[in-house]
Design an enzyme around this catalytic site. Structure first.
Site, PDB file in Angstrom:
ATOM      1  N   GLU A  13      51.368 -22.497  45.706  1.00 45.13           N
ATOM      2  CA  GLU A  13      51.239 -21.640  44.298  1.00 45.13           C
ATOM      3  C   GLU A  13      52.435 -22.646  42.945  1.00 45.13           C
ATOM      4  O   GLU A  13      51.631 -22.410  42.041  1.00 45.13           O
ATOM      5  CB  GLU A  13      51.073 -20.895  44.816  1.00 45.13           C
ATOM      6  CG  GLU A  13      50.755 -20.115  46.025  1.00 45.13           C
ATOM      7  CD  GLU A  13      50.913 -20.479  47.489  1.00 45.13           C
ATOM      8  OE1 GLU A  13      51.181 -19.577  48.303  1.00 45.13           O
ATOM      9  OE2 GLU A  13      51.295 -21.142  47.582  1.00 45.13           O
ATOM     10  N   GLU A  16      56.853 -31.756  49.898  1.00 43.16           N
ATOM     11  CA  GLU A  16      57.931 -31.222  50.421  1.00 43.16           C
ATOM     12  C   GLU A  16      59.376 -32.350  50.324  1.00 43.16           C
ATOM     13  O   GLU A  16      58.908 -33.663  49.413  1.00 43.16           O
ATOM     14  CB  GLU A  16      57.921 -31.460  52.005  1.00 43.16           C
ATOM     15  CG  GLU A  16      57.641 -29.715  52.736  1.00 43.16           C
ATOM     16  CD  GLU A  16      57.260 -29.800  54.360  1.00 43.16           C
ATOM     17  OE1 GLU A  16      56.885 -28.906  54.512  1.00 43.16           O
ATOM     18  OE2 GLU A  16      57.349 -30.741  54.485  1.00 43.16           O
ATOM     19  N   CYS A  73      56.886 -17.749  46.001  1.00 42.79           N
ATOM     20  CA  CYS A  73      55.560 -17.468  44.627  1.00 42.79           C
ATOM     21  C   CYS A  73      54.747 -16.139  45.052  1.00 42.79           C
ATOM     22  O   CYS A  73      54.572 -16.326  43.127  1.00 42.79           O
ATOM     23  CB  CYS A  73      54.584 -18.045  45.649  1.00 42.79           C
ATOM     24  SG  CYS A  73      55.187 -19.762  46.432  1.00 42.79           S
ATOM     25  N   ASN A 108      52.275 -28.194  48.491  1.00 45.69           N
ATOM     26  CA  ASN A 108      53.426 -28.043  48.737  1.00 45.69           C
ATOM     27  C   ASN A 108      53.825 -29.164  48.813  1.00 45.69           C
ATOM     28  O   ASN A 108      52.858 -30.635  49.407  1.00 45.69           O
ATOM     29  CB  ASN A 108      53.592 -27.477  50.223  1.00 45.69           C
ATOM     30  CG  ASN A 108      52.549 -28.328  51.503  1.00 45.69           C
ATOM     31  OD1 ASN A 108      51.905 -28.071  51.003  1.00 45.69           O
ATOM     32  ND2 ASN A 108      53.411 -27.645  52.398  1.00 45.69           N
ATOM     33  N   CYS A 167      56.372 -25.222  46.912  1.00 47.66           N
ATOM     34  CA  CYS A 167      55.190 -24.195  47.505  1.00 47.66           C
ATOM     35  C   CYS A 167      53.865 -24.722  45.915  1.00 47.66           C
ATOM     36  O   CYS A 167      53.652 -25.072  45.404  1.00 47.66           O
ATOM     37  CB  CYS A 167      54.964 -22.839  47.544  1.00 47.66           C
ATOM     38  SG  CYS A 167      56.806 -22.340  48.377  1.00 47.66           S
TER      39      CYS A 167
END
Length: 161
Positions: A75, A64, A115, A62, A73
């Site tokens: 994934e 940010e 996701c 992930n 994310c």
């Protein structure tokens, strides 16, 4: 009026040591890559590891940013990387793990809704199920045979035809 029920079967393991070797390795990759996540706002570090049909493992974390909660994310980072570097190579399995320095790390986590939708799109594009392994740094592990189970009644490209 009809009443319908949606249910699915999945495997649970008491801990990662009970997993088949290939699944254990993939989950360990997801666990390890959490250290590379950039999560200064949530302090919730997520890692994903994807096993491709050619045997290559692609990892993602992930990411940010200051306009939190905007970010991406783990994934979707891993999916985008796999699609960019290995176009057309089917995804067999994705493992997802996390490190939470402010709390527990011993329960499986599930992909968020975005996701799930993205994974479902990949599954449809490759016309092959994507298995998902979910586990924390320790504790129970869930293995689900297809992402479709996590997004029943999904909106797909077929709905727009």
């Amino acid at each position: 009026m009809d009443i319908r029920k949606h249910s699915f079967e999945y495997h649970t393991f008491p801990d990662s040591a009970a997993l088949p070797t290939a699944d254990l390795r993939l989950l360990e990759e997801a666990r390890e890559v959490t250290a590379q996540a950039y999560a200064p706002y949530s302090n919730f570090y997520v890692g994903a590891a994807i096993l491709l049909a050619n045997g290559i493992v692609v990892r993602g974390t992930n990411q940010e940013n200051a306009s939190f909660p905007a970010g991406i994310c783990a994934e979707r980072v891993a999916l985008s990387t796999a699609a960019s570097l290995y176009p057309g190579v089917p995804i067999l399995t994705i493992a997802v793990s996390y490190h939470n320095p402010n709390g527990s790390n011993d329960a499986p986590i599930s992909p968020c809704g975005i996701c799930r939708q993205t994974l479902l799109e990949y599954e449809g594009r490759q016309q092959q199920a994507i298995r998902i392994i979910m586990g924390g740094q320790t504790g129970k592990v869930f293995v689900i045979p297809t992402i479709r189970h996590l997004l029943p009644l999904a909106f797909t490209a077929e709905d727009m035809q």
